[in-house]
Design a protein around this motif. Structure first.
Motif, PDB file in Angstrom:
ATOM      1  N   ALA A   2     -21.660 107.312 -46.682  1.00  0.00           N
ATOM      2  CA  ALA A   2     -22.246 107.126 -45.363  1.00  0.00           C
ATOM      3  C   ALA A   2     -21.950 105.729 -44.854  1.00  0.00           C
ATOM      4  N   ASN A   3     -21.918 105.590 -43.561  1.00  0.00           N
ATOM      5  CA  ASN A   3     -21.655 104.308 -42.919  1.00  0.00           C
ATOM      6  C   ASN A   3     -22.751 103.313 -43.279  1.00  0.00           C
ATOM      7  N   SER A   4     -22.391 102.267 -44.023  1.00  0.00           N
ATOM      8  CA  SER A   4     -23.377 101.317 -44.528  1.00  0.00           C
ATOM      9  C   SER A   4     -23.905 100.386 -43.444  1.00  0.00           C
ATOM     10  N   THR A   5     -23.259 100.374 -42.263  1.00  0.00           N
ATOM     11  CA  THR A   5     -23.712  99.485 -41.195  1.00  0.00           C
ATOM     12  C   THR A   5     -24.883 100.073 -40.425  1.00  0.00           C
ATOM     13  N   LYS A  14     -19.421 108.900 -37.972  1.00  0.00           N
ATOM     14  CA  LYS A  14     -18.197 108.184 -38.338  1.00  0.00           C
ATOM     15  C   LYS A  14     -17.960 107.022 -37.373  1.00  0.00           C
ATOM     16  N   PRO A  15     -17.460 105.891 -37.875  1.00  0.00           N
ATOM     17  CA  PRO A  15     -17.318 104.684 -37.048  1.00  0.00           C
ATOM     18  C   PRO A  15     -16.524 104.913 -35.764  1.00  0.00           C
ATOM     19  N   GLN A  16     -15.475 105.749 -35.809  1.00  0.00           N
ATOM     20  CA  GLN A  16     -14.633 105.923 -34.633  1.00  0.00           C
ATOM     21  C   GLN A  16     -15.348 106.627 -33.479  1.00  0.00           C
ATOM     22  N   ALA A 620     -25.928 106.261 -30.476  1.00  0.00           N
ATOM     23  CA  ALA A 620     -25.100 106.687 -29.348  1.00  0.00           C
ATOM     24  C   ALA A 620     -23.691 106.965 -29.859  1.00  0.00           C
ATOM     25  N   PHE A 621     -23.163 108.163 -29.538  1.00  0.00           N
ATOM     26  CA  PHE A 621     -21.855 108.528 -30.068  1.00  0.00           C
ATOM     27  C   PHE A 621     -20.982 109.128 -28.980  1.00  0.00           C
TER      28      PHE A 621
END
Length: 671
Positions: A2-5, A14-16, A620-621
């Motif tokens: 998972a995204n650690s941020t 996902k970051p993108q 927000a994505f």
């Protein structure tokens, strides 16, 4: 990984696809739960059957105002005072004339009989799309260009001969006749230029049993109910008996039966325990004076629910069209919206509509709430008689946390009134004949004070409950706190231990809370000893969860498949609410209610980790163009979606969502 941020409790996008690391505003389900159609249309007295009581005494006007003020404060996440008025035709045609019949009122009828004038003023037909008209790209619903009737006659210029009417397609006849907004699909022009309604007699005969809703109450029965002339022989005998017992105990200076129903059950002269498998003789002895001897518990229909999927009763959104949709996606057991015992006894048409059942619902029950046997037992007797043969169980609501319900002694307040609850279950069992009585409850009233493990082992052996559903939260708990499944396992073990000790057949026990995926469902089934998991919010957000459970997979559903789901909901809504102007916009309202939950779904392709969790807050994505409207938190976009299937919304129509955070546009959801 998972995204650690992202902060804890955030959906792993996902970051993108991230537009911001800050979670989007999440709707407050707790606050909105207290702002329903019930609170807008029903008085406190209707819910409890009397003035609000506290500690056994009636509250003064000032105290009731204080409670009302507290309720308003607690509804901070809800849009309070929502009103949804019916939108009707500017010129209203008499219903009987519209369907080709004679009106007995003639010129005195308050609706017009001037068919040409009505048709001239009527809005144009709505084009209802088929599955093949749906697309993954804008405009998403692609209807072929077809001109309206070529006739210059204003009466017929609004007809669209290529549209389809849901009622006509399903049943071979449209009961709304000329008032139908899809009129072109079931009308022909006669030689004299007049319009004639079409009836497909073959289809009408063929699908009568498979498409006709049941559990309608007739006008004469409603009249008797409203005038207090509806007979309740079993209820009257039972209530008289417990009153006599209370009077005798009062004279003998013994504890009240309401305080301790267990003590009463030791005396053969007192009716306080259910006629369980080991109590048949006693049940027969105390029924000598009743007009009809009720069935013993051993004669009740047994509920074979193990392994079946169960759609929870859902206020406002859990209507018949939504239940039909969930059945299509794999729901085995369905339950109607919570109804109020007092409103049933007052002959409320709105309340009696809650027991409607579609033939596709293979196992169907209704849920009822009330504060005392004097309300619930006669209401159950009336329902059992009017819905005989078309009701598989009646569920008692012992879990509703809404203040308006709780303060009248209904819902979760019954968790702290075991004696009263016992009398209710026993009486309803007698009144309902062979229809089983089930109970839905919470773990307790206050946080840190769980009581269900003490109450649940008594529900079946002592009082005759045929199934139990336990929501894994206390009344005081918020949805943001996880359901306590470990405690639910303790409750299940307590019930099974008593059943084994007394050699009783096991009753189905369903757990509920936070189930949002197939993996989670089967994990709970394996680890916590339940016979099934009741699905509530998970089904509201993704109705296809039942398919996922049946097929043991996560469904990477496409936007086109989502649009097909919306199309089917609109079709079922028109079939249930009607295809006239009022029915179309009632369907629109409930479709928008459904979309106010479904937009929360995050497409699987955007997630780094599966399965998704219901309490994770999505940041927000960015979504693909095909998902823009479906993932929008703006209620105006939900109206746009409705217009793809139900035509333009009237200028006088507006939708106010339950959740305050959805009442305005959100730029974060666009992209």
């Amino acid at each position: 990984m998972a995204n650690s941020t992202l902060p804890p409790g955030t959906a792993p996008i996902k970051p993108q696809f991230l537009l911001s690391l800050e979670p989007r505003a999440i709707p407050d389900d707790d606050a909105a739960e207290g702002s329903t159609s019930y609170t807008n249309t029903r008085s406190d007295a209707a819910i409890g059957g009397e003035d609000i009581e506290e500690g056994g005494r009636k509250l003064s006007g000032a105290q009731r105002k204080k409670y009302a003020k507290e309720d308003r404060k607690k509804q901070r996440g809800a849009n309070k005072g929502r009103r949804f008025q019916k939108v009707r035709d500017d010129l209203e045609l008499c219903f009987k004339v519209a369907s080709g019949r004679q009106c007995e009122f003639g010129s005195e009828c308050r609706f017009t009989h001037d068919v040409p004038a009505y048709l001239a003023a009527k809005p144009k037909d709505i084009r209802f799309p088929s599955s093949k008209d749906l697309s993954d790209s804008p405009p998403f619903v692609r209807l072929p260009d077809v001109e309206m009737s070529e006739s210059v006659d204003a009466i017929r210029s609004s007809l669209d001969l290529t549209t389809t009417c849901a009622l006509f397609e399903y049943t071979g006849e449209c009961k709304h006749g000329l008032k139908c907004r899809f009129l072109g699909s079931h009308v022909v022009t006669k030689e004299d230029g007049e319009l004639e309604l079409v009836v497909d007699e073959d289809k009408k005969a063929r699908v009568a049993a498979s498409e006709t809703e049941v559990n309608f109450i007739d006008a004469e029965s409603l009249r008797k109910i409203r005038t207090k002339k509806y007979p309740h022989p079993i209820s009257d005998a039972y209530l008289k008996e417990i009153q006599n017992n209370a009077n005798e105990e009062k004279k003998a200076d013994e504890p009240s039966p309401v305080a301790d129903i267990a003590a009463e059950s030791e005396s053969p002269a007192v009716i306080t325990s259910a006629p369980g498998p080991h109590q048949g003789d006693a049940a027969e002895r105390v029924q000598n004076d009743t007009p009809d001897v009720p069935l013993r518990f051993v004669e009740k229909k047994r509920l074979q629910w193990t392994g079946k999927t169960y759609l929870a009763p859902l206020t406002t959104v859990g209507n018949l069209p939504f239940r039909r949709l969930c059945v299509d996606y794999g729901a085995d057991i369905t339950c109607g919206e919570m109804g109020l015992a007092m409103s049933f006894l007052q002959g409320s048409k709105e309340e009696w509509s809650l027991v409607r059942r579609h033939p596709s619902e293979s196992i169907f029950g209704m849920q009822i709430a009330g504060s005392k046997p004097q309300l619930l037992v006669p209401a159950a007797e009336t329902i059992g008689r009017e819905c005989a043969g078309n009701l598989d169980f009646v569920d008692i609501n012992c879990g509703c946390p809404i203040d308006l319900v709780y303060k009248t002694g209904s819902g979760s307040a019954l968790l702290d009134a075991a004696g009263k609850l016992g009398k209710i279950i026993v009486g309803m069992n007698k009144a309902l004949g062979d229809i089983p009585v089930t109970v839905k409850l919470r773990t307790g009233v206050k946080d840190g004070k769980n009581t269900a493990h003490k109450l649940m082992p008594r529900l079946a052996p002592e009082w005759g409950a045929s199934a139990i559903t336990l929501h894994g939260r206390t009344r005081q708990q918020r949805y943001t706190k996880l359901a306590d499944w470990d405690y639910m396992k303790t409750c299940v073990e307590a019930v099974r231990a008593r059943e084994a000790e007394e050699d009783l057949p096991p009753v189905p026990i369903f757990g509920g809370g936070d189930c949002f995926s197939s993996e989670d469902y089967w994990y709970k089934m394996d680890q916590y000893g339940v016979d099934g998991v009741m699905i509530g919010r998970g089904a509201l957000i993704k109705p296809w969860i039942f398919t996922e459970i049946k097929e043991r997979r996560e469904w990477d559903i496409s936007s086109r498949e989502r649009l097909e789901l919306v199309r089917k909901y609109a079709e079922y809504g028109l079939n249930h609410f009607g295809s006239d102007t009022a029915g179309v916009n009632t369907t629109r309202r409930y479709l928008c209610e459904a979309l106010s939950f479904q937009y929360r779904y995050v497409p699987i392709g955007l997630l780094e980790q599966l399965p998704s969790r219901i309490n994770d807050r999505a940041p927000a994505f960015r979504v693909a163009m095909s998902w823009t409207l479906l993932a929008s938190a703006d209620s105006r976009d939900w109206v746009k979606i409705s217009e793809m299937f139900l035509g333009p919304a009237p200028e006088s129509w507006a939708f106010t969502p339950k959740h305050k955070s959805n009442a305005f546009g959100s730029e974060e959801s666009q992209g």
